[in-house]
Structures are given as C-alpha cells and as structure tokens.
Design an enzyme around this catalytic site. Structure first.
Site, PDB file in Angstrom:
ATOM      1  N   TYR A  60      -5.948  -4.833   2.482  1.00  0.00           N
ATOM      2  CA  TYR A  60      -5.290  -4.755   1.610  1.00  0.00           C
ATOM      3  C   TYR A  60      -3.731  -4.822   1.914  1.00  0.00           C
ATOM      4  CZ  TYR A  60      -9.561  -2.737  -0.340  1.00  0.00           C
ATOM      5  OH  TYR A  60     -10.961  -2.797  -0.692  1.00  0.00           O
ATOM      6  N   CYS A 116      14.811  -5.775  -3.071  1.00  0.00           N
ATOM      7  CA  CYS A 116      15.888  -5.319  -3.632  1.00  0.00           C
ATOM      8  C   CYS A 116      15.264  -4.356  -4.823  1.00  0.00           C
ATOM      9  CB  CYS A 116      16.814  -6.329  -4.423  1.00  0.00           C
ATOM     10  SG  CYS A 116      18.161  -5.640  -5.213  1.00  0.00           S
ATOM     11  N   GLU A 117      14.513  -3.283  -4.169  1.00  0.00           N
ATOM     12  CA  GLU A 117      13.864  -2.253  -5.092  1.00  0.00           C
ATOM     13  C   GLU A 117      14.082  -0.961  -4.322  1.00  0.00           C
ATOM     14  OE1 GLU A 117      11.751  -1.945  -7.942  1.00  0.00           O
ATOM     15  OE2 GLU A 117      11.837  -4.212  -8.344  1.00  0.00           O
ATOM     16  N   ARG A 162       0.915  -1.386  -0.040  1.00  0.00           N
ATOM     17  CA  ARG A 162      -0.168   0.067  -0.047  1.00  0.00           C
ATOM     18  C   ARG A 162       0.820   1.377   0.122  1.00  0.00           C
ATOM     19  NH1 ARG A 162      -3.472   1.448   3.641  1.00  0.00           N
ATOM     20  NH2 ARG A 162      -5.091   1.972   2.193  1.00  0.00           N
ATOM     21  N   TYR A 195      -0.308   3.320  -3.082  1.00  0.00           N
ATOM     22  CA  TYR A 195      -1.001   4.461  -2.970  1.00  0.00           C
ATOM     23  C   TYR A 195      -0.627   5.515  -2.072  1.00  0.00           C
ATOM     24  CZ  TYR A 195      -4.767   0.566  -3.652  1.00  0.00           C
ATOM     25  OH  TYR A 195      -5.202  -0.529  -3.899  1.00  0.00           O
TER      26      TYR A 195
HETATM   27  C1  LIG Z   1     -16.800  -2.575  -6.088  1.00  0.00           C
HETATM   28  C2  LIG Z   1     -16.233  -2.510  -4.656  1.00  0.00           C
HETATM   29  N1  LIG Z   1     -16.932  -2.694  -3.415  1.00  0.00           N
HETATM   30  C3  LIG Z   1     -16.436  -2.467  -2.473  1.00  0.00           C
HETATM   31  C4  LIG Z   1     -15.052  -2.078  -2.102  1.00  0.00           C
HETATM   32  C5  LIG Z   1     -14.654  -1.878  -0.795  1.00  0.00           C
HETATM   33  O1  LIG Z   1     -13.890  -0.699  -0.606  1.00  0.00           O
HETATM   34  P1  LIG Z   1     -13.318  -0.307   0.906  1.00  0.00           P
HETATM   35  O2  LIG Z   1     -12.301  -1.503   1.261  1.00  0.00           O
HETATM   36  O3  LIG Z   1     -12.509   0.898   0.645  1.00  0.00           O
HETATM   37  O4  LIG Z   1     -14.305  -0.570   1.873  1.00  0.00           O
HETATM   38  C6  LIG Z   1     -14.143  -2.096  -3.357  1.00  0.00           C
HETATM   39  C7  LIG Z   1     -12.753  -1.944  -3.199  1.00  0.00           C
HETATM   40  O5  LIG Z   1     -12.220  -1.405  -4.204  1.00  0.00           O
HETATM   41  C8  LIG Z   1     -15.117  -2.183  -4.609  1.00  0.00           C
HETATM   42  O6  LIG Z   1     -14.162  -2.220  -5.625  1.00  0.00           O
END
Ligand SMILES: Cc1ncc(COP(=O)(O)O)c(C=O)c1O
Length: 400
Positions: free
Chosen positions: A348, A319-320, A289, A293
């Site tokens: 994530y 190694c990046e 992440r 992001y």
């Molecule tokens: C269609 C859809 N629904 C729900 C989510 C869940 O998002 P979050 O984990 O930010 O609640 C995502 C995440 O990208 C998504 O693509």
C-alpha cells in the site's frame, strides 16, 4: 535495520539512488521469497490468491505466479487485467469489491474468474452479466477488530459483505438464479495482529454451516498482521475448512510485501516552526498510509553520523499541512542531501502513489542479490499530460 532483509540490500541503497534518483521504492527479493515460503508452510493446503491491491506491479505478479504459483485477488477490472498480463489463468483469479461495474462482471465471466458477491443486489447483477459464474458469498461477520477504523471491513457498519442473518437467503437466491455458488468468503480487515479476531470470525462462519448449502471453498481473505503467528492461524483456518469439507483459499497482501519494501528519500531541507522538521523529497503522493491510516513507519538514515541525537518530524515536500510522514524520529545531525529509508513500505505504498500536485510517481526497483532490476520507471511529465492533451471524442466517455 530489519533482520529479515538481506544486508546486501541495504549496502546497495546508495547505488539505487545513483541509478534511479529519489524518491524510489526498493524491494528485497530475498525477503519476499522468505515471506512466500513461510506462508506456504503455514497454509500447506490452501490456494493463495495474492491481493493485488497491496502492490500491483506486474513484474511482482509475474514472479509470484511463476515462482510460487500464486493466483490473485483483484478488486477491479484493471487488476484482473494485471493478473492476466502476468500469465494467470482466469480461473485462478478472484474478483472482490463492494461495487463492481457491469464491465467487471462481464470480464470476470469471460475469463472464468470467481466472483465474490458482496450483496443481495450483486446476486442479481451477476445473474444478468455473468450468468452461471462461480461465486462466493462475502460474509460480514459483524465483528469489532483491533485495527484502524479505515482498515476494518467486517464490522456490521462497514460497507462490505452480507450480514450473518442474511447469508442463508442470499446464498439460496444465488443458486436459484443459476449462479454456481461454490462457497463463502470473509475478510475482516487489514493489519490484524490479534489472533483472537480471526478465531472469533471463524467461529461465526462455522455457525453458518447448518444454514447454507454445500461449501466447497472457504476463502478467509487476508489481513494477516506482520506479528501474527502464521502457523497457528494456518492450523485454525485449516480446521475450519475441514469442518466444511471445503478447500481453503487465502488472500494475503501486506504480509507478503510490506517488510520487503522501503521508500528511499532524500532530505531537501531542515526548518523549525514550533516543531523541528526534516523535509524530504517524498510525500503523501508517494506514501499515503501515515495520513490515511495513522500508520507508523520507522525512518532510518542510510549513513549514521557520530553526533548527538535530536528529535524531528519528517515532513513531505507536498503543499499540504497533513503531509507529515513520521513524528518524533531520532536522527543524528541530519543534513540536506542525506538519504533516509522509510521502512515497511512495500505494501500500500507504491500502489497508492498519486500524481496530486503534478508530482511524478516514483521509480521502483528490486534487489535480486546482485543488482537492481527496475520494476517501474519514474513518471515523466508527458505521462501525466497525455490524457489531457489527447482530444478524446465523447464516445470514450465511461458509463456504467
Ligand atoms: C477482500 C480483500 N482481500 C484481501 C485483502 C488483503 O489484505 P492485507 O493486505 O491486509 O493482507 C484485502 C485488503 O484490504 C481485501 O479487501
């Protein structure tokens, strides 16, 4: 560390390192339960479809299903199988995604999952491969929201959904080709902390009321930022669903699991170039992440030392050059072998772990208040080599 996590969770982290080694993902069930309960209270009438992508561990899915009766939002055939494996009836599964494979349509059809159609083209594909299926039309509300570009899914330039002006036509077309159109879907992005973004999206959806047919289900997606007033959002969403006389569905991911998880890592060395680096045994292959992001995760030592503070960058061991997990963190005399907690890593995190550089994806364990329960063992090398060493016949090739 984080008021929402149980003190016994943190006290047990050294034992986690002994049992499972590092890097390892650790989850606190008490935090997860608290989040699920808050969500239920904020959206009392909604059907919850937990977004599997945030953390797809089947042990987690099984508990979310059995303890909270959540359904699931899947974005691939593989995720549909995870939900089924967790004991979910097919009709409680929603299949999303901008480019579903033919096999995904067929699977959704077979188990009677709801398909979220992402384009005009998908209407035709669904009619062919999932005739008569229950479908939602995903709306792209053409809205700029306050999140990282890679997390914004509802602006007009994102690849997701049907533009507002095209929704009535796509809706009608779907009905014409025999699909069971039950409603509309909107997901504006992830990590949305400004309630105004949801208000605007809801207003745009409400404007569609007069130009589409019946809407039995309104799915507002997920993306609920961790600092949002969920109760206020729940009220707004409920009012919107009532305006359509529709059932409300939600697809939260990160809100449920982010705070419940940490990544435990060990310092493997210290060095200075023009910057001071603490290097740890985790890396972008365990937590992507920050690189993907620009997300910021607090980093905390498990054992505080009584020494003057100093500022460091936390570099991963991959190694990046981009493999820096956090910048400008304050530590008190870090030493090789010390354990560090990378916070807010339950969403994530493990789900994006990879075997890049032939690194072994980490173990995962949950603290149930008394003991650590393993949710995933660390990869072993033979897991990685198995697919390469198996002389797969050409018939195994995958074509869509
Ligand atoms: C269609 C859809 N629904 C729900 C989510 C869940 O998002 P979050 O984990 O930010 O609640 C995502 C995440 O990208 C998504 O693509």
């Amino acid at each position: 560390m984080d008021a929402s996590q149980s003190p016994s969770f943190f006290a047990a982290l050294p034992e986690l390192a002994v049992q499972f080694g590092t890097p390892t993902y650790a989850y606190d069930w008490a935090t997860l339960r608290e989040r699920a309960t808050t969500l239920r209270a904020a959206f009392p009438d909604a059907q919850v479809r937990y977004a599997i992508k945030a953390n797809p561990n089947v042990n987690l899915l099984e508990r979310l299903k059995s303890e909270f009766e959540f359904g699931f939002d899947a974005v691939s055939g593989g995720e549909v199988h995870r939900a089924l494996y967790a004991g979910t009836p097919g009709p409680d599964i929603v299949l999303n995604g901008p480019g579903k494979l033919t096999a995904d349509f067929a699977l959704a059809h077979e188990v009677q999952a709801t398909l979220v159609l992402d384009s005009h083209d998908e209407v035709h594909r669904a009619a062919r491969h999932a005739p008569g299926a229950r479908v939602l039309i995903r709306v792209n509300p053409e809205l700029q929201v306050g999140t990282h570009d890679h997390l914004a899914t509802g602006n007009g330039s994102a690849k997701f959904g049907v533009l507002l002006k095209d929704v009535p036509e796509v809706y009608l077309k779907a009905r014409k080709v025999g699909l069971n159109v039950i409603g509309l879907h909107v997901h504006i992005g992830s990590s949305i902390d400004n309630p105004e973004d949801f208000t605007q999206a809801f207003a745009k959806i409400q404007n569609l009321a007069s130009s589409v047919g019946p809407v039995e289900v309104l799915d507002i997606g997920g993306g609920f930022g961790l600092t949002l007033d969920l109760h206020a959002l729940g009220q707004k969403a409920t009012r919107l669903a009532q305006a359509f006389q529709a059932e409300l569905w939600i697809e939260p991911g990160r809100y449920l699991v982010a705070d419940a998880g940490i990544l435990l890592t060990r310092i493997v060395g210290l060095k200075r170039t023009h910057r001071p680096f603490v290097i740890c045994d985790a890396s972008m292959t365990e937590l992507l992440r920050p690189m993907l992001y620009g997300s910021r995760h607090a980093v905390l030592p498990l054992r505080e030392r009584h020494a003057p503070p100093s500022v460091w960058d936390l570099a991963g061991s991959a190694c990046e050059a981009g493999d820096v997990l956090a910048r400008d963190i304050t530590l008190h005399e870090p030493v090789e072998g010390d354990l560090l907690v990378i916070a807010q890593a339950g969403a994530y995190g493990a789900s994006m772990a990879s075997n890049y550089l032939t690194r072994l994806r980490p173990a995962e364990a949950v603290w149930d208040g008394v003991q650590w329960v393993q949710w995933r063992r660390r990869d072993i090398l033979s897991d990685l080599l198995a697919a390469e060493l198996a002389a797969a016949p050409a018939v195994g090739a995958h074509h869509d």
